[in-house]
Design a protein around this motif. Structure first.
Motif, PDB file in Angstrom:
ATOM      1  N   ALA A  16       0.834  -1.211   0.000  1.00 53.48           N
ATOM      2  CA  ALA A  16       0.000   0.000   0.000  1.00 53.48           C
ATOM      3  C   ALA A  16       0.864   1.255   0.000  1.00 53.48           C
ATOM      4  CB  ALA A  16      -0.929  -0.014   1.213  1.00 53.48           C
ATOM      5  N   ILE A  17       1.938   1.241   0.790  1.00 55.55           N
ATOM      6  CA  ILE A  17       2.856   2.387   0.823  1.00 55.55           C
ATOM      7  C   ILE A  17       3.465   2.612  -0.550  1.00 55.55           C
ATOM      8  CG2 ILE A  17       5.084   3.195   1.714  1.00 55.55           C
ATOM      9  CD1 ILE A  17       4.316   1.791   4.382  1.00 55.55           C
ATOM     10  N   MET A  18       3.870   1.527  -1.205  1.00 61.84           N
ATOM     11  CA  MET A  18       4.446   1.672  -2.539  1.00 61.84           C
ATOM     12  C   MET A  18       3.412   2.202  -3.524  1.00 61.84           C
ATOM     13  SD  MET A  18       6.989  -1.561  -2.982  1.00 61.84           S
ATOM     14  CE  MET A  18       7.329  -1.096  -4.659  1.00 61.84           C
ATOM     15  N   VAL A  20       0.830   4.176  -2.853  1.00 65.59           N
ATOM     16  CA  VAL A  20       0.622   5.602  -2.569  1.00 65.59           C
ATOM     17  C   VAL A  20       1.795   6.422  -3.096  1.00 65.59           C
ATOM     18  CG1 VAL A  20       0.493   7.309  -0.702  1.00 65.59           C
ATOM     19  CG2 VAL A  20      -0.905   5.228  -0.596  1.00 65.59           C
ATOM     20  N   LEU A  21       3.018   5.938  -2.868  1.00 65.59           N
ATOM     21  CA  LEU A  21       4.191   6.668  -3.361  1.00 65.59           C
ATOM     22  C   LEU A  21       4.206   6.726  -4.884  1.00 65.59           C
ATOM     23  CD1 LEU A  21       6.984   5.371  -0.975  1.00 65.59           C
ATOM     24  CD2 LEU A  21       5.974   7.646  -1.004  1.00 65.59           C
ATOM     25  N   ASN A  22       3.811   5.668  -5.527  1.00 71.36           N
ATOM     26  CA  ASN A  22       3.799   5.634  -6.977  1.00 71.36           C
ATOM     27  C   ASN A  22       2.765   6.604  -7.545  1.00 71.36           C
ATOM     28  OD1 ASN A  22       4.536   4.764  -9.525  1.00 71.36           O
ATOM     29  ND2 ASN A  22       3.006   3.141  -9.540  1.00 71.36           N
ATOM     30  N   VAL A  23       1.585   6.635  -6.947  1.00 76.28           N
ATOM     31  CA  VAL A  23       0.515   7.509  -7.427  1.00 76.28           C
ATOM     32  C   VAL A  23       0.818   8.973  -7.127  1.00 76.28           C
ATOM     33  CG1 VAL A  23      -1.931   8.112  -7.087  1.00 76.28           C
ATOM     34  CG2 VAL A  23      -1.246   5.723  -7.298  1.00 76.28           C
ATOM     35  N   SER A  24       1.459   9.245  -5.999  1.00 75.32           N
ATOM     36  CA  SER A  24       1.712  10.637  -5.606  1.00 75.32           C
ATOM     37  C   SER A  24       2.818  11.295  -6.427  1.00 75.32           C
ATOM     38  CB  SER A  24       2.073  10.709  -4.123  1.00 75.32           C
ATOM     39  OG  SER A  24       3.328  10.088  -3.898  1.00 75.32           O
ATOM     40  N   MET A  32      10.964   4.608  -1.732  1.00 70.26           N
ATOM     41  CA  MET A  32      10.386   3.587  -2.596  1.00 70.26           C
ATOM     42  C   MET A  32      11.219   2.308  -2.545  1.00 70.26           C
ATOM     43  SD  MET A  32       7.797   3.396  -4.611  1.00 70.26           S
ATOM     44  CE  MET A  32       7.173   3.161  -6.241  1.00 70.26           C
ATOM     45  N   TYR A  33      12.542   2.449  -2.585  1.00 70.41           N
ATOM     46  CA  TYR A  33      13.414   1.276  -2.512  1.00 70.41           C
ATOM     47  C   TYR A  33      13.311   0.593  -1.145  1.00 70.41           C
ATOM     48  CZ  TYR A  33      15.621   2.694  -6.889  1.00 70.41           C
ATOM     49  OH  TYR A  33      15.863   3.024  -8.189  1.00 70.41           O
ATOM     50  N   THR A  34      13.195   1.369  -0.092  1.00 69.42           N
ATOM     51  CA  THR A  34      13.041   0.809   1.248  1.00 69.42           C
ATOM     52  C   THR A  34      11.730   0.037   1.350  1.00 69.42           C
ATOM     53  OG1 THR A  34      14.311   2.638   2.185  1.00 69.42           O
ATOM     54  CG2 THR A  34      12.965   1.355   3.704  1.00 69.42           C
ATOM     55  N   ALA A  35      10.661   0.611   0.828  1.00 76.09           N
ATOM     56  CA  ALA A  35       9.362  -0.071   0.848  1.00 76.09           C
ATOM     57  C   ALA A  35       9.414  -1.336  -0.003  1.00 76.09           C
ATOM     58  CB  ALA A  35       8.262   0.866   0.358  1.00 76.09           C
ATOM     59  N   ALA A  37      12.083  -3.180  -0.614  1.00 75.29           N
ATOM     60  CA  ALA A  37      12.877  -4.165   0.125  1.00 75.29           C
ATOM     61  C   ALA A  37      12.044  -4.778   1.253  1.00 75.29           C
ATOM     62  CB  ALA A  37      14.138  -3.519   0.688  1.00 75.29           C
ATOM     63  N   GLY A  38      11.292  -3.944   1.954  1.00 74.69           N
ATOM     64  CA  GLY A  38      10.424  -4.448   3.017  1.00 74.69           C
ATOM     65  C   GLY A  38       9.374  -5.402   2.475  1.00 74.69           C
ATOM     66  N   MET A  39       8.831  -5.060   1.318  1.00 70.83           N
ATOM     67  CA  MET A  39       7.822  -5.923   0.707  1.00 70.83           C
ATOM     68  C   MET A  39       8.438  -7.265   0.293  1.00 70.83           C
ATOM     69  SD  MET A  39       5.107  -5.098  -2.273  1.00 70.83           S
ATOM     70  CE  MET A  39       6.101  -5.625  -3.642  1.00 70.83           C
ATOM     71  N   LEU A  40       9.649  -7.232  -0.247  1.00 70.15           N
ATOM     72  CA  LEU A  40      10.313  -8.483  -0.636  1.00 70.15           C
ATOM     73  C   LEU A  40      10.589  -9.366   0.579  1.00 70.15           C
ATOM     74  CD1 LEU A  40      12.829  -7.392  -3.401  1.00 70.15           C
ATOM     75  CD2 LEU A  40      10.927  -8.978  -3.617  1.00 70.15           C
ATOM     76  N   VAL A  41      11.110  -8.761   1.637  1.00 70.12           N
ATOM     77  CA  VAL A  41      11.382  -9.530   2.856  1.00 70.12           C
ATOM     78  C   VAL A  41      10.076 -10.092   3.412  1.00 70.12           C
ATOM     79  CG1 VAL A  41      12.153  -9.350   5.261  1.00 70.12           C
ATOM     80  CG2 VAL A  41      13.493  -8.302   3.445  1.00 70.12           C
ATOM     81  N   GLY A  42       9.045  -9.259   3.454  1.00 71.66           N
ATOM     82  CA  GLY A  42       7.747  -9.713   3.931  1.00 71.66           C
ATOM     83  C   GLY A  42       7.172 -10.806   3.049  1.00 71.66           C
ATOM     84  N   GLY A  43       7.313 -10.657   1.745  1.00 73.76           N
ATOM     85  CA  GLY A  43       6.804 -11.660   0.813  1.00 73.76           C
ATOM     86  C   GLY A  43       7.498 -13.002   0.981  1.00 73.76           C
ATOM     87  N   PHE A  44       8.834 -12.972   1.160  1.00 75.88           N
ATOM     88  CA  PHE A  44       9.559 -14.222   1.381  1.00 75.88           C
ATOM     89  C   PHE A  44       9.152 -14.863   2.707  1.00 75.88           C
ATOM     90  CE2 PHE A  44      12.856 -12.542  -1.664  1.00 75.88           C
ATOM     91  CZ  PHE A  44      12.622 -13.504  -2.624  1.00 75.88           C
ATOM     92  N   SER A  45       8.962 -14.043   3.742  1.00 74.91           N
ATOM     93  CA  SER A  45       8.554 -14.622   5.027  1.00 74.91           C
ATOM     94  C   SER A  45       7.153 -15.210   4.936  1.00 74.91           C
ATOM     95  CB  SER A  45       8.654 -13.596   6.154  1.00 74.91           C
ATOM     96  OG  SER A  45       7.718 -12.569   5.983  1.00 74.91           O
ATOM     97  N   VAL A  46       6.252 -14.558   4.202  1.00 73.79           N
ATOM     98  CA  VAL A  46       4.906 -15.105   4.019  1.00 73.79           C
ATOM     99  C   VAL A  46       4.979 -16.434   3.272  1.00 73.79           C
ATOM    100  CG1 VAL A  46       2.706 -14.776   2.830  1.00 73.79           C
ATOM    101  CG2 VAL A  46       3.683 -12.911   4.157  1.00 73.79           C
ATOM    102  N   ALA A  47       5.763 -16.474   2.209  1.00 73.51           N
ATOM    103  CA  ALA A  47       5.895 -17.713   1.433  1.00 73.51           C
ATOM    104  C   ALA A  47       6.461 -18.840   2.303  1.00 73.51           C
ATOM    105  CB  ALA A  47       6.788 -17.484   0.218  1.00 73.51           C
ATOM    106  N   PHE A  48       7.487 -18.522   3.084  1.00 70.37           N
ATOM    107  CA  PHE A  48       8.075 -19.521   3.978  1.00 70.37           C
ATOM    108  C   PHE A  48       7.050 -20.014   4.991  1.00 70.37           C
ATOM    109  CE2 PHE A  48       9.984 -20.363   8.146  1.00 70.37           C
ATOM    110  CZ  PHE A  48      10.736 -21.484   7.834  1.00 70.37           C
TER     111      PHE A  48
END
Length: 122
Positions: A16-18, A20-24, A32-35, A37-48
């Motif tokens: 959602a943060i990404m 909003v940043l993209n639309v704004s 954007m890069y931090t968000a 990276a956070g999404m990738l880490v979160g996505g991998f943890s969800v998959a695991f």
């Protein structure tokens, strides 16, 4: 399961943060890069965690029980800390408050037993 739900929530928040940043169109690439990276880490943890929970659930079902609040109704339900039977096979699911109370009681009892075990070793 709780960790899986938390990881999913965090990942969706980063998404959602990404969005909003993209639309704004605010030129904050570092954010954007931090968000991302956070999404990738979160996505991998969800998959695991999705895979881990599926493996644990299958292992429980193969041994004939479940520890999940709304697990397979055909199996007996045990508390996840001490393994005591809290619902027989085919019986109605426990109410959320009852299940939570049983689990918290079992957790406290397991922690107390672990504490006694540690002090007796000394």
């Amino acid at each position: 399961m709780r960790m899986r739900f938390r990881s999913t929530t965090i990942t969706l928040a980063f998404l959602a943060i990404m969005g909003v940043l993209n639309v704004s169109r605010i030129p904050l690439l570092w954010l954007m890069y931090t968000a991302a990276a956070g999404m990738l880490v979160g996505g991998f943890s969800v998959a695991f965690l999705v895979i881990y929970v599926a493996i644990k659930t299958k292992a429980e079902e193969e041994t004939g029980y479940t520890t999940l609040q709304h697990g397979n109704r055909k199996l007996e339900q045990r508390d996840p800390y001490l393994g005591r039977v809290i619902r027989g096979p085919g019986e109605d699911y426990l109410q959320r408050a009852d299940f939570r109370e049983i689990v918290q009681s079992a957790k406290a009892e397991a922690e107390e037993a672990a504490q006694k075990s540690r002090t007796s070793r000394r």
